[in-house]
Each structure stands twice: as C-alpha cells, then as structure tokens.
Motif scaffolding. Sequence first.
Motif, PDB file in Angstrom:
ATOM      1  N   ARG A 174      16.807  -0.003   4.583  1.00  0.00           N
ATOM      2  CA  ARG A 174      16.231   1.251   5.065  1.00  0.00           C
ATOM      3  C   ARG A 174      14.796   1.447   4.565  1.00  0.00           C
ATOM      4  N   ASP A 175      14.140   2.477   5.129  1.00  0.00           N
ATOM      5  CA  ASP A 175      12.788   2.866   4.719  1.00  0.00           C
ATOM      6  C   ASP A 175      11.778   1.733   4.911  1.00  0.00           C
ATOM      7  N   GLY A 176      11.998   0.907   5.918  1.00  0.00           N
ATOM      8  CA  GLY A 176      11.056  -0.165   6.202  1.00  0.00           C
ATOM      9  C   GLY A 176      11.224  -1.393   5.342  1.00  0.00           C
ATOM     10  N   LEU A 177      12.195  -1.358   4.426  1.00  0.00           N
ATOM     11  CA  LEU A 177      12.375  -2.507   3.525  1.00  0.00           C
ATOM     12  C   LEU A 177      12.808  -3.750   4.295  1.00  0.00           C
ATOM     13  N   GLY A 178      13.654  -3.569   5.299  1.00  0.00           N
ATOM     14  CA  GLY A 178      14.114  -4.715   6.073  1.00  0.00           C
ATOM     15  C   GLY A 178      12.974  -5.450   6.750  1.00  0.00           C
ATOM     16  N   ALA A 179      12.017  -4.697   7.305  1.00  0.00           N
ATOM     17  CA  ALA A 179      10.875  -5.321   7.977  1.00  0.00           C
ATOM     18  C   ALA A 179      10.010  -6.081   6.980  1.00  0.00           C
ATOM     19  N   LEU A 180       9.839  -5.522   5.788  1.00  0.00           N
ATOM     20  CA  LEU A 180       9.047  -6.205   4.763  1.00  0.00           C
ATOM     21  C   LEU A 180       9.712  -7.517   4.357  1.00  0.00           C
ATOM     22  N   LEU A 181      11.020  -7.496   4.214  1.00  0.00           N
ATOM     23  CA  LEU A 181      11.733  -8.709   3.819  1.00  0.00           C
ATOM     24  C   LEU A 181      11.697  -9.758   4.925  1.00  0.00           C
ATOM     25  N   GLU A 182      11.708  -9.328   6.168  1.00  0.00           N
ATOM     26  CA  GLU A 182      11.584 -10.277   7.272  1.00  0.00           C
ATOM     27  C   GLU A 182      10.223 -10.970   7.241  1.00  0.00           C
ATOM     28  N   SER A 183       9.168 -10.197   6.947  1.00  0.00           N
ATOM     29  CA  SER A 183       7.837 -10.796   6.826  1.00  0.00           C
ATOM     30  C   SER A 183       7.785 -11.764   5.658  1.00  0.00           C
ATOM     31  N   LEU A 184       8.420 -11.378   4.547  1.00  0.00           N
ATOM     32  CA  LEU A 184       8.463 -12.263   3.378  1.00  0.00           C
ATOM     33  C   LEU A 184       9.179 -13.560   3.724  1.00  0.00           C
ATOM     34  N   ASP A 185      10.306 -13.452   4.434  1.00  0.00           N
ATOM     35  CA  ASP A 185      11.044 -14.645   4.875  1.00  0.00           C
ATOM     36  C   ASP A 185      10.146 -15.575   5.690  1.00  0.00           C
ATOM     37  N   ALA A 186       9.399 -14.991   6.609  1.00  0.00           N
ATOM     38  CA  ALA A 186       8.564 -15.800   7.503  1.00  0.00           C
ATOM     39  C   ALA A 186       7.515 -16.577   6.722  1.00  0.00           C
TER      40      ALA A 186
END
Length: 237
Positions: A174-186
Amino acid sequence: MRVRGERECVECGTRWSYYETGDVACPDCGSVHSVSTNDERREQTDAAPTLDLDDAVLAASRDDYRGAAERAREAARDYAHRVGFVRGGRLRELDDAALAAWELRYAASAFARGFDHTEAEEYYFVSLLRGAPSGDRPAPADVPASMRAARGNGYADAVADYRDDLRRVRPDGRDGLGALLESLDAHVRRIHALDGDVPPADADALVGAARAIGRYARDGDESDRERAREAFDRLDA
C-alpha cells in the motif's frame, strides 16, 4: 532463516530471546533443542553473523592472493547466507557490512580464477578485504573497470535480499510501496542481465533507492519516497 520467538531450552530450561542473541543454541548449555514460550509471530531473518577474514588477510600479506581469495570467498558466502534484514519483526537498514560482504564474494571469486593481476586490482582487492568486516569498501574511483561487475552484482544481490525481507514485513504494497518495489525489481534484473558490469555510480544509486524505500516502509516519510524516485531517475538517465 526464520525463527519465531522467545525460546525455552528443553534440556536445561533456560529462557532467552533469539532477537537479542541471533543464535538458536541455548546460551547456557548450547543445546539447539528449544520451544517457543509465547504466541508472538514476529519473524527474524538475521542470524547476526560475523565476517571473519583474518586468514584471508594473512594470506594476502604474504602475496598469496589466490589463497586469500579462496578463504575470503568462503567466509563471504557463509556471511551472505546468514545475514538478513528483519530483526525482532522489524525491518532494519541495508547496512554497509552486507554490501561489502556481497561485493567481496564476487571479487574473491574473480581473484581465485585469475593469475596475473594489475597493481590497481590488487589494491582494490586488499582494500576490500581489510575493510569488509566494518563495511568499508573502496571508493568508486578505486574500482578498476575489470572489477566493476563485482560491485554491480554484489550490490544487486544485497538489494534483492533486502527487497525480499521488506516484502515479508510489508506484504500489502500500500501507499505506493508496491510500485517502488516493482521499479527496484526492474533495476536489479537489469544489472544482473548486464552481469553487474555497470558504473559504480549506478550500483550506488540502486542501494540509495533500496535504503530510501526501506525507510519509507518503516516510517512513511514522503521525502524518502521522493528520494527513491530520484535514485530511479538517475538509473534511467
């Protein structure tokens, strides 16, 4: 590793907290047989290991770089397998010692395979070897081009471990954390696809993003969220 709880030794009855000792063995009798004393469900992935490189440093002082590399590789591998970033159910920092150990693991493997090394490569390796237990690494300018992959791959592996532990304590995204982790994964995948051969500044930016995301996950400070995005911008430039 995952260990739950406050423990009680079945051999002698001693109670202790794994979160404090980082050891599954009883602090009094050494038995590894224990049971949980309560219903708490906090996880711990950090075994609080020590990176012992004394034998490797001694070999390097005798100019036995291959022997030093082989000893360092084993020590760094053991450390990397036991270190984690969840302690007492709480996410801790991606610390310098973990980064140094992962980088050393790759650097030592490269040195163990080679025979002739330049003066710059030897300086880099010995500096990393001496500094790794306290988290000190050679400055970016002191990383030879031939050793960039050790830093890139090492940092990417450490960040990947940190990402996994972060998801254990914050699986909701939540709170945009998922999107940040997806970018980190990439970006972790990109560096690995390049076999770590990226400028040291890119490896540093990846770590900066991971640390900012970790702080954001713990404290919810929007400034950390923005710092992570800025680090991604540098990586995308």
